[in-house]
Design a protein around this motif. Structure first.
Motif, short mmCIF file in Angstrom:
data_model
loop_
_atom_site.label_atom_id
_atom_site.label_comp_id
_atom_site.label_asym_id
_atom_site.label_seq_id
_atom_site.Cartn_x
_atom_site.Cartn_y
_atom_site.Cartn_z
N ILE A 108 30.24 121.49 -45.10
CA ILE A 108 29.76 120.10 -44.99
C ILE A 108 28.36 120.08 -44.40
N ASN A 109 28.14 120.88 -43.35
CA ASN A 109 26.81 120.94 -42.73
C ASN A 109 25.75 121.41 -43.72
N GLN A 110 26.12 122.37 -44.55
CA GLN A 110 25.19 122.89 -45.53
C GLN A 110 24.80 121.82 -46.55
N LEU A 111 25.80 121.06 -47.02
CA LEU A 111 25.51 119.99 -47.97
C LEU A 111 24.65 118.91 -47.34
N PHE A 112 24.90 118.64 -46.05
CA PHE A 112 24.11 117.62 -45.35
C PHE A 112 22.66 118.07 -45.19
N LYS A 113 22.47 119.33 -44.85
CA LYS A 113 21.11 119.86 -44.70
C LYS A 113 20.35 119.84 -46.03
N GLN A 114 21.09 120.06 -47.11
CA GLN A 114 20.48 120.05 -48.44
C GLN A 114 20.23 118.63 -48.94
N GLY A 115 20.77 117.65 -48.21
CA GLY A 115 20.61 116.26 -48.64
C GLY A 115 21.44 115.90 -49.85
N HIS A 139 23.91 114.11 -50.79
CA HIS A 139 24.78 113.00 -50.41
C HIS A 139 25.76 112.63 -51.52
N GLN A 140 25.40 112.89 -52.74
CA GLN A 140 26.31 112.60 -53.86
C GLN A 140 27.56 113.47 -53.78
N GLN A 141 27.37 114.75 -53.49
CA GLN A 141 28.52 115.66 -53.37
C GLN A 141 29.39 115.27 -52.18
N LEU A 142 28.75 114.90 -51.07
CA LEU A 142 29.51 114.47 -49.90
C LEU A 142 30.31 113.21 -50.20
N ALA A 143 29.71 112.29 -50.94
CA ALA A 143 30.40 111.06 -51.31
C ALA A 143 31.61 111.36 -52.19
N GLN A 144 31.45 112.30 -53.13
CA GLN A 144 32.57 112.68 -54.00
C GLN A 144 33.72 113.30 -53.19
N MET A 145 33.36 113.99 -52.13
CA MET A 145 34.38 114.67 -51.31
C MET A 145 35.11 113.71 -50.38
#
Length: 208
Positions: free
Chosen positions: A69-76, A78-84
């Motif tokens: 999750i931290n890695q996705l956040f650092k990469q910005g 947000h679409q993947q985080l929203a899907q999760m």
């Protein structure tokens, strides 16, 4: 948010250290205290109820590592985080092998097979039960008292060891059948107490 949204993550264990029941009556004198899963259910307008955890409902759980999750956040991303996580109940917790572990009656973790599971998975199972109305409701203790009193009364009236043994065996079969059917219908009937008392009543008749 705030203090009004906080809840206890305490889990109540049976004498064999297995968590089987959910209740918010966890205060020092049995008073009701908001719990983590209870508060999460209330957030979506579901009033939590006390009951036996239905471990057989739903699939085993998996988890998403925090570093991912931290890695996705650092990469910005947000679409993947929203899907999760969008429109999903999220519980944070540890899955370390030696921390906050509990005995359990069924497999909960999809990634491992241990004698104990992380407490966060039991919380997730309770929440899944609450959100889908799957907690098993215990049948009133009065039913057990009624059975015991009726059986003792029959012992006093019939006074025949052989007849009472047959009645005990027949009634035991009926109670066990009702208990099994009840679990499938969302109700839990405690059978051990009445059956043990009935058994000792039969032994007492034999001794007399």
């Amino acid at each position: 948010g705030g203090v009004a949204s906080q809840g206890s993550a305490a889990l109540i264990r049976d004498i064999d250290q297995t968590v089987r029941f959910f209740t918010e009556n966890i205060g020092h004198q049995g008073q009701s205290i908001p719990t983590l899963t209870g508060q999460m259910a209330r957030k979506i307008d579901i009033q939590p109820i006390n009951g036996m955890i239905n471990y057989g409902y739903g699939e085993s759980f998996n988890y998403i590592p925090l570093h991912q999750i931290n890695q996705l956040f650092k990469q910005g991303d947000h679409q993947q985080l929203a899907q999760m996580f969008a429109n999903k109940a999220v519980i944070l917790g540890t899955v370390l092998p030696v921390l906050d572990r509990y005995y359990h009656p069924m497999k909960l973790a999809a990634w491992e097979n241990r004698d104990k599971v992380p407490g966060v998975l039991i919380q997730a199972k309770i929440l899944r039960n609450q959100l889908n109305h799957q907690l098993i409701t215990p049948i009133s203790f009065g039913f057990q008292i009624l059975y015991v009193n009726c059986f003792i009364l029959l012992c006093l009236l019939i006074k025949s060891f052989h007849k009472m043994t047959l009645i005990f065996l027949a009634s035991s079969s009926i109670i066990l059948t009702i208990s099994t059917a009840g679990l499938l219908s969302g109700f839990y009937l405690q059978t051990s107490g009445p059956l043990i008392i009935g058994f000792f009543a039969i032994l007492l008749m034999l001794a007399l």
